[in-house]
Write a protein that holds these residues in place. Sequence first.
Motif, short mmCIF file in Angstrom:
data_model
loop_
_atom_site.label_atom_id
_atom_site.label_comp_id
_atom_site.label_asym_id
_atom_site.label_seq_id
_atom_site.Cartn_x
_atom_site.Cartn_y
_atom_site.Cartn_z
N LEU A 1 -30.48 -19.57 16.12
CA LEU A 1 -31.32 -20.56 16.31
C LEU A 1 -32.03 -21.40 14.96
O LEU A 1 -31.83 -22.32 14.93
CB LEU A 1 -31.92 -20.86 17.28
N ILE B 1 -30.78 -22.52 24.79
CA ILE B 1 -30.97 -23.71 25.01
C ILE B 1 -30.78 -24.76 26.44
O ILE B 1 -32.24 -25.25 26.68
CB ILE B 1 -29.96 -24.88 24.29
N VAL C 1 -36.09 -31.61 20.99
CA VAL C 1 -35.22 -30.36 19.45
C VAL C 1 -36.75 -29.79 19.05
O VAL C 1 -37.51 -28.36 18.83
CB VAL C 1 -34.94 -30.65 18.77
N CYS D 1 -34.23 -17.60 29.38
CA CYS D 1 -34.16 -17.36 27.43
C CYS D 1 -34.04 -16.07 26.83
O CYS D 1 -32.70 -16.14 26.32
CB CYS D 1 -35.04 -18.61 26.78
N ARG E 1 -26.53 -28.36 19.38
CA ARG E 1 -25.65 -28.06 19.93
C ARG E 1 -24.66 -28.15 18.75
O ARG E 1 -24.28 -26.99 18.91
CB ARG E 1 -24.75 -28.71 21.27
N ARG F 1 -34.20 -26.09 28.57
CA ARG F 1 -34.10 -27.46 29.00
C ARG F 1 -34.42 -27.39 30.46
O ARG F 1 -34.85 -28.35 30.91
CB ARG F 1 -33.34 -28.04 28.40
N TRP G 1 -30.12 -33.29 20.91
CA TRP G 1 -30.03 -32.03 21.46
C TRP G 1 -28.80 -32.10 21.26
O TRP G 1 -27.88 -31.09 20.73
CB TRP G 1 -29.69 -31.91 23.04
N PHE H 1 -38.30 -27.81 21.13
CA PHE H 1 -38.15 -25.96 21.56
C PHE H 1 -37.92 -25.06 20.17
O PHE H 1 -38.27 -23.97 20.30
CB PHE H 1 -36.57 -26.86 21.40
#
Lengths: 532, 57
Positions: A159, A195, A207, A403, A176, A199, A172, A210
Motif C-alpha cells: 500500500l 480499502i 486517500v 482491515c 485501486r 471506507r 480512490w 487512509f
Amino acid sequence: MDTEQFLTAISHLTGTPIKQAPSDRALLERILADDVDYNQFNELLLLVNKDRVSEPFFRRFFGDKCRISKLADCVAGFQMTAMLRYGNFVFAYRTLSRIDSEADFATELGLLCTDGTDGFQNRTSRLLEVEDIPRDDTSLVGYLSAKQIVADSGRCELLKLAFEQVGPKAEWSNLRSSIEELTNPDARQPVLGIIDNYRSRNQLASVEDFERYVNGAAEEIERRQNRMLEVQAIAIRNQDIYLTWDHMDVYFATSMRKPWEFTDLYDFVNGLMKSPVLSGLPISYFDPTQSYTKERVDKGLVESLMLKRARCTVYSVQDTDTLGKDSELAATLAQGKPVIAYVPLVSEPKRTEELLRNDPAALLDRLRFVLYADERFLSELTPEDVRFVEEFRALNEFTRTLCFRSIQDANQVDEFRKKYENELRRLAGIIAASEKRIYDSRSDTLKSFHPLGLQVNLNTGVANGVLVVRTIDDCAKLLKRVLTNSMEFDVEDEKAHWSLKERISGSIFRVVTKNVKVNNCFWNFYLRGQPE
Amino acid sequence: MKNDAALMYAEAVVADKWETDERGSYDVDTLRQEYRERLYSEKAVAMLKARSDERSK
C-alpha cells in the motif's frame, strides 16, 4: 466364606474354571478353616486341582497367613497386579506362582504404578529453566500467527508503494488502479479489501486519511512482528532446554491454531502445574505454548522424542479432534504409559463471562467451532435463539470488515462491545451451552463408547485405557498419583470383561476380556510371537 | 439446517489462502520472501528494485 465362594475365588485367582470331582467338594467342606498358612493354602489348591504357588507369590498376595474370609479381597489384589503387569490372569498366575526367589519375583513384577515409590527420588535440580512466554504472547509461537503478521506487513508495504505511485491528492479509483498494477491477481483481493473495509467505516475519508491510517497500522504491525521474533527466539531457546533435560515427566498433547487455543492451553497448563496438590514435586514438563521450531519436520521429531521420554501424557480435549493430538494420545497408550484426558467441565454462567472477555473475532471463531462440532446445536436451541443466531450478522460483519487481522483497534472493539452488549451476552450464553454439550459428549465418548479409548501396549499386549478427568483439581490429584506410583484401582467383574477402574477418574485403565476366542487368539500372538 | 448456519459463518473467512496453508518453512525471512513473490507484480518488483538501486548509489 462358603465352598462355592471359595471355588469362585480360586477360579478368579488362576483365571481358569475349577474342574472338581464330587469327592473334592466333600473334603473341602470339611477343612475350610478361617486361617491357612502357605503350606495349607497349597493343600487347598491341590484339592481343587490347581497348581501350587511359590512362597513369594503367597506372601505378596496373601501375607503370612491367608484369612479365608478375606480371600476374595486378596484375589482382587492379585487380579489388579495381573491386569497392570500382564493384562491376563492365566499367564500372570502361571508365571508368578512358579517363581521361588523373592528377588526374581520382584524383578519379574517390575515397577508398578501402585508401588508408592517416589518417582522423584535422587533427582537433582535442572541446570537450565525455560523462560516464561507471557500468556498473551503465546500465539506468536503459532505458525498461522506468523503467516498472518507477515501477510499484513507485506500488504502495508505494498500500500505504501501504491501511495508513492499515486501521490497525496489521488482519488480512490487511482489508488485501486495502482494496486491492480502492483499486485498479482491471486493475492490482490485482500489488499483491495483493506480499502473497502476502511471506507465502509470511514465514508468521508480521503486517500490521504487512509495513508495516515495505514502508516499507523504499519508501525503497530512492525512492533507485533518484532515481538514475534523475540518470542520465537525465546521459544527456540526453550525448546533446546527441554531437549537437554535429563528427566521428562509430562507431555501436553494439544492442537493450537487460533490465538485463543494458545491462551486456553496456557491457562490450563499453569492452573495444573501451579496447583497446591503438585507443590514440592520437581516435575519436568514439555509445554507446547513455550516452544518453537522453524521447521515442521523438526517440530514432529521433537514432539515424538518428548512423547517417548515423558512418563505420561496429559491430553487437553478441545472443541474438535485433530490428527496431531489424537496420534499423540495413541502413541502414548501404545507405549503402555498413562494418558490423562482433561475435558473441561463447563459451568455455563462462568463460561459466558469468560467468553465475553474474548475479542469479537475470537467469539465468532468459537461460534464457528461449536457449529462444526455440536451435532445438537440447532435442535437444542429455542426457535427464538435459532432465529437470533441466524439473524445476528453484526458480529460477522465486524470481523469481515477488519482491515488487518494481526492487530486490534481497541476503540473499534470497545465501541462494538457497547453497541451490541445484550446480543453478545446472549450469543456467549448460547456458545457456552454448546461447549458444555460438546465436552460432556467427548467425555462420554472417551470414557465409555470409543473402542480406541482403550489401546494396546504394542510390546506387551496389555490394554491401556485413557483416564478422563473433568476438573483441574482432579487432574492434579491424578497426575500426582501417576508420577508417584500411587494410583488406586477397583477390580470390577462386568458382563463381557474384567475391568480395572482408576478411582479418581472412574475410567477403565486395564481390561481382561471374557471372550475365550478373542483371549486365546490375542495372547497366542502376543505371548508366543508372530509366525515367520 | 445446521450446515446452513455453519456456511453462513464460514463466510467470515476472507484471508488469503496462503495464510492458512500449513505447508513449508515457518522461518519469518523465508515467509516474507514467499509472500512478496506471491503479492508483488513484476511492476512492483521493478519499482522496488529501482528504489533500492537509487538508495545504494
